[in-house]
Structure formats: structure tokens, C-alpha cells
Scaffold this active site. Structure first.
Site, short mmCIF file in Angstrom:
data_model
loop_
_atom_site.label_atom_id
_atom_site.label_comp_id
_atom_site.label_asym_id
_atom_site.label_seq_id
_atom_site.Cartn_x
_atom_site.Cartn_y
_atom_site.Cartn_z
N ASP A 150 5.49 -1.14 6.27
CA ASP A 150 5.67 -0.36 5.04
C ASP A 150 4.95 -1.01 3.85
O ASP A 150 4.29 -2.05 4.00
CB ASP A 150 7.18 -0.26 4.79
CG ASP A 150 7.60 1.05 4.14
OD1 ASP A 150 6.74 1.73 3.56
OD2 ASP A 150 8.79 1.38 4.22
N GLU A 190 1.73 3.31 4.20
CA GLU A 190 1.61 3.11 2.74
C GLU A 190 1.49 4.46 2.03
O GLU A 190 0.99 4.52 0.92
CB GLU A 190 0.50 2.11 2.39
CG GLU A 190 -0.86 2.40 2.94
CD GLU A 190 -1.49 3.59 2.29
OE1 GLU A 190 -1.40 4.69 2.89
OE2 GLU A 190 -2.09 3.45 1.19
N TRP A 191 1.99 5.49 2.72
CA TRP A 191 2.22 6.83 2.14
C TRP A 191 0.92 7.54 1.72
O TRP A 191 0.96 8.46 0.92
CB TRP A 191 3.18 6.74 0.95
CG TRP A 191 4.28 5.76 1.13
CD1 TRP A 191 5.21 5.78 2.14
CD2 TRP A 191 4.58 4.60 0.34
NE1 TRP A 191 6.06 4.71 2.01
CE2 TRP A 191 5.71 3.97 0.91
CE3 TRP A 191 4.00 4.05 -0.80
CZ2 TRP A 191 6.26 2.81 0.39
CZ3 TRP A 191 4.56 2.89 -1.34
CH2 TRP A 191 5.68 2.28 -0.74
N ASN A 194 -3.52 4.64 -0.60
CA ASN A 194 -4.80 3.91 -0.67
C ASN A 194 -5.81 4.46 0.33
O ASN A 194 -6.60 3.71 0.91
CB ASN A 194 -4.56 2.42 -0.40
CG ASN A 194 -3.56 1.81 -1.37
OD1 ASN A 194 -3.92 1.39 -2.46
ND2 ASN A 194 -2.29 1.81 -0.99
N ASP A 212 7.81 10.18 1.77
CA ASP A 212 8.79 10.53 2.80
C ASP A 212 9.03 12.04 2.91
O ASP A 212 9.03 12.76 1.92
CB ASP A 212 10.12 9.86 2.49
CG ASP A 212 10.06 8.36 2.72
OD1 ASP A 212 8.93 7.84 2.90
OD2 ASP A 212 11.11 7.72 2.72
C1 GAL Z 1 9.82 4.16 3.15
C2 GAL Z 1 9.20 4.81 4.36
C3 GAL Z 1 10.33 5.45 5.17
C4 GAL Z 1 11.33 4.37 5.57
C5 GAL Z 1 11.83 3.63 4.33
C6 GAL Z 1 12.70 2.42 4.70
O1 GAL Z 1 8.83 3.56 2.40
O2 GAL Z 1 8.27 5.78 3.97
O3 GAL Z 1 9.81 6.13 6.29
O4 GAL Z 1 10.71 3.49 6.45
O5 GAL Z 1 10.76 3.17 3.54
O6 GAL Z 1 13.19 1.77 3.58
#
Ligand code: GAL
Length: 411
Positions: A150, A190-191, A194, A212
Site C-alpha cells: 500500500d 498506490e491508488w 503516480n 477504494d
Molecule cells: C487502502 C487500500 C485498501 C486497504 C486499506 C487498508 O489504502 O486501498 O484496499 O488495503 O488501505 O488499510
């Protein structure tokens, strides 16, 4: 001569192996289950073991699901002060992580775990920054086969006075995994901040493309510094990234929310769309409480085969026609998948004349010449053959529902 050879060998042995990711993994999108969407940080040994048991009993393993992944929340709040190793939470995992990994392996499944490139995970547990090689060795000893990694507390959103470089941070962890010597699928998370599709191919086996997922059709839920997104905001978020996805390196549209409160039509659309997008299929529901329609949906092998098609080309929106979104995915052996989604709030009639719409996919470098080619149609949700593309397709489709076909030529 002999002496020279000894010297050359000695030098070769002191040079670290070339940095690389483990190749040959995730040649089709990874399939499994991840604890986060249902359990958050409230995860424990019993849930993981019961889930692994149900992979077998519910036919999930048979349908291709393989990885049982523990997300955030599995650690104590601090590393061991002596060894600096990560410590599994004593209440949640009283027998440690290796016991759980062994149990998962004893079912013929694979085991995954979570950490973060920052100083702490998103849940506030010890992150891996500065401990990459240390942690990778620990995971290898435990028998980890999949690492979700993450991006919290890296300076990009955490108020720290340094700013980590995403590509470089993920490359360090890739190297650490490689040095630890145990093949692990490396899931970059990293969503999409980047542009991981630009650098991820040589580093990981998949990368999240969004924040998410939320279990809603079209919402965005803001939490100040970050947001959760419904199905269509995620699907529509990135333009032109399908070319970066392929065998061994996938665009990851996030864990599934199928079975987490969607009405049946939206459950179907969610699952089929993730398959059309060649996304990893990580179940995110409590499979101990899964109802039968959801089980039948997520174990539908004909639909899963679209996701797992070995050509590995992500589908694309062909057009929006009169309230229907039409999605197409080129498949191996000259076949195609077509999905029709009723995007409106009412039941609607679809009347679709295949040959009216010339189709060419530049990425696959393929086209359909409807005047020369006739495809047979297989309805994958109904498990039925249903004519061919020389006839008009006539269907009533419920609001937010989907139908999906495999188009194939007579063998
Ligand atoms: C977020 C991630 C989620 C989950 C969460 C855990 O950054 O996108 O899928 O892993 O953290 O805290």
C-alpha cells in the site's frame, strides 16, 4: 586457467542477482479473496481458516480462486524491539502467521499478506519503509505467495517531511522479494496516483488504478483527504490505460464488492464488468455468509473464462446506444466477448443488429467484418446457446442489469 576461473566465479557470486520481479506469475488476472472489504482491520485466524475451507466446499477453488489474502490489521502496533521483525497480533493470530499460511497451503491454495511502503500502514500498523529486505525475508519464511503493498504514510498524504518516489519505493520492495527468493505476486496499491501503469510492468504483477471501491453503482464518498468510488466512477476513471494491462501485469480495479449488499442486477453487472476489464478477481465478501445466487455468479466458469482469457487484453467501451453501454473484449482464437449494460433506471428493450456497427480494435489489431463472418452466440449468464450474429438480438434487460455473450465461429 583454473585459478582464473575460480576468481571469475568468486566475483560472479558476490554480484547480487539482477533486480527483477518474479516472472511467470499472474499470467492471467489473479483470483482469490481479500479480507479488507468486509472485515477491515478486524481479521483473525478463524476467519481466514474458515474462508480457506469454504474455497473448497463452495467450489471457489474449482472455479479458479487461489489466493487467500489477509489485508491490513494483522500486526501488533510495534515491531519487536530486539529483532525489529513484524509481530502478528497475539489476539487475532495467536499461533502466528506461518500456521495460517501452512493451513491455507494444506488446502492446495496460496497465501497472501499486506503491508505498506510508508512508515505505517493505512490502519496505523508498522509500515515497511526502511525494512524492505527484512520484511521480505520474513514473508518468505512464513510462506507468503502474494504481497499487497500500500501507499499510506509515504509523505504524499501523511504530513511527513519527506516525499517517497512511488516507482523507486515499489522497485525496492520488488528487489527485496526477489532477494528473499520466494516467488510472490506483487500487488502495487498506490491508488493510481503516480500513474503506475507507466512503470509497473517491470515492478509488480498488478496495480490498483483507483481509490477504494464502495458498494454503490455510481457514487463518490469523500472522506476529506481521500474518496471511495462506486462501480462506474472506477470503470470510467482512467482513459487509455488498457494498453498497459496484460499477462503478468494487470490494471487492478480493486477487490470485488459482489455479495456486499448490491441488488442482484448490480451484482451481476459488477462481476461481469470486472471480467470484461481483465481485472484481478479478489472476492471481498464474507463467503461464510454468501447466498446461493452470489455463489453461482462468482463461480460461473463461462464468465470467469472471459477474465482469464489467455490473450489478456482488457475490454473497452464500444459505444453507448440508447441507454445501453456496450463493452467488447477480444479473446483468444479470434473470439470476442460482448456485454450490454442497461445504464438506465428502468427495464428496457434492447434491439441490436450486429452488422450495423463495424468493429475494429486497434490494440488487438482485429476487426469484425460482419458481411463475411457469422459468429455463434453463447449467453454466459444463462449458459445457453442462442443463435448467431446474422439475427437481430432482442432482449428485455432490467435496470442496471447486464447480458454477456461469447462470439465464436463454428468449429
Ligand atoms: C487502502 C487500500 C485498501 C486497504 C486499506 C487498508 O489504502 O486501498 O484496499 O488495503 O488501505 O488499510
Amino acid at each position: 586457467m583454473k585459478q582464473l576461473l575460480t576468481i571469475v566465479t568468486a566475483i560472479a557470486l558476490t554480484i547480487p542477482a539482477m533486480a527483477q520481479k518474479f516472472e511467470g506469475l499472474a499470467l492471467t488476472p489473479p483470483m482469490g479473496w481479500n479480507s479488507w472489504n468486509t472485515f477491515g482491520c478486524d481479521i483473525n485466524e478463524t476467519v481466514v481458516k474458515e474462508t480457506a475451507d469454504l474455497f473448497i466446499k463452495l467450489g471457489l477453488k474449482d472455479a479458479g480462486y487461489e489466493y487467500v489474502v489477509i489485508d491490513d490489521g494483522w500486526m501488533e502496533m510495534e515491531r519487536d524491539p530486539e529483532t525489529l521483525l513484524l509481530v502478528p497480533n497475539k489476539q487475532k493470530f495467536p499461533n502466528g502467521i506461518k500456521t495460517v499460511a501452512d493451513y491455507v497451503h494444506s488446502k492446495g491454495l496460496k497465501f497472501g499478506i499486506y503491508n505498506c511502503a510508508g512508515t505505517k500502514t493505512c490502519g496505523g500498523y508498522p509500515g515497511t519503509r526502511g525494512y524492505e529486505f527484512h520484511d521480505a525475508r520474513q514473508y518468505a519464511q512464513w510462506g507468503v505467495d502474494f504481497l499487497k503493498y500500500d501507499w499510506c504514510n509515504t509523505g504524499s498524504n501523511g504530513g511527513y517531511d519527506y516525499q517517497q518516489n512511488a516507482a523507486a519505493s515499489y522497485a525496492i520492495m520488488r528487489d527485496a522479494i526477489y532477494q528473499a527468493g520466494r516467488p510472490m505476486v506483487f500487488n502495487i496499491c498506490e491508488w493510481g496516483d503516480n500513474d503506475p501503469w507507466l512503470w509497473g510492468e517491470n515492478i509488480g504483477h498488478s496495480w490498483r488504478i483507483s481509490g477504494d471501491i464502495a458498494h454503490c453503482w455510481d457514487c463518490e464518498m469523500s472522506f476529506g483527504t481521500w474518496s471511495k468510488f462506486g462501480l462506474w466512477p472506477i470503470i470510467n476513471m482512467r482513459k487509455d490505460i488498457r494498453k498497459y494491462s496484460g499477462p503478468g501485469h494487470w490494471n487492478d480495479f480493486d477487490m470485488l464488492e459482489v455479495g456486499n449488499g448490491f441488488p442482484p442486477a448490480e451484482n451481476r453487472t459488477h462481476f461481469v464488468m470486472w471480467c470484461m476489464l481483465a481485472s484481478p478477481l479478489m472476492l471481498g465478501n464474507d463467503i461464510r455468509k454468501m447466498d446461493e445466487p452470489t455463489r453461482l455468479l462468482v463461480t460461473n466458469k463461462e464468465v470467469i473464462a472471459i477474465d482469464q482469457d489467455k490473450l489478456g487484453i482488457q475490454g473497452f467501451r464500444f459505444m453507448n446506444l440508447d441507454g445501453f453501454d456496450i463493452w467488447v473484449k477480444p479473446l483468444d482464437k479470434g473470439e470476442w466477448a460482448f456485454a450490454f449494460v442497461n445504464m438506465t433506471e428502468q427495464k428496457r428493450h434492447l434491439s441490436y443488429n450486429w452488422s450495423d456497427f463495424y468493429l475494429k480494435d486497434g490494440l488487438a489489431d482485429r476487426e469484425i467484418q460482419w458481411n463475411k463472418q457469422k459468429f455463434l452466440l453463447r449467453d454466459l449468464l444463462a449458459h445457453k446457446d442462442c443463435g448467431d450474429t446474422s439475427q437481430k438480438l432482442e432482449r428485455d434487460i432490467e435496470a442496471h442489469d447486464i447480458i454477456v455473450f461469447r462470439l465464436y465461429e463454428k468449429k
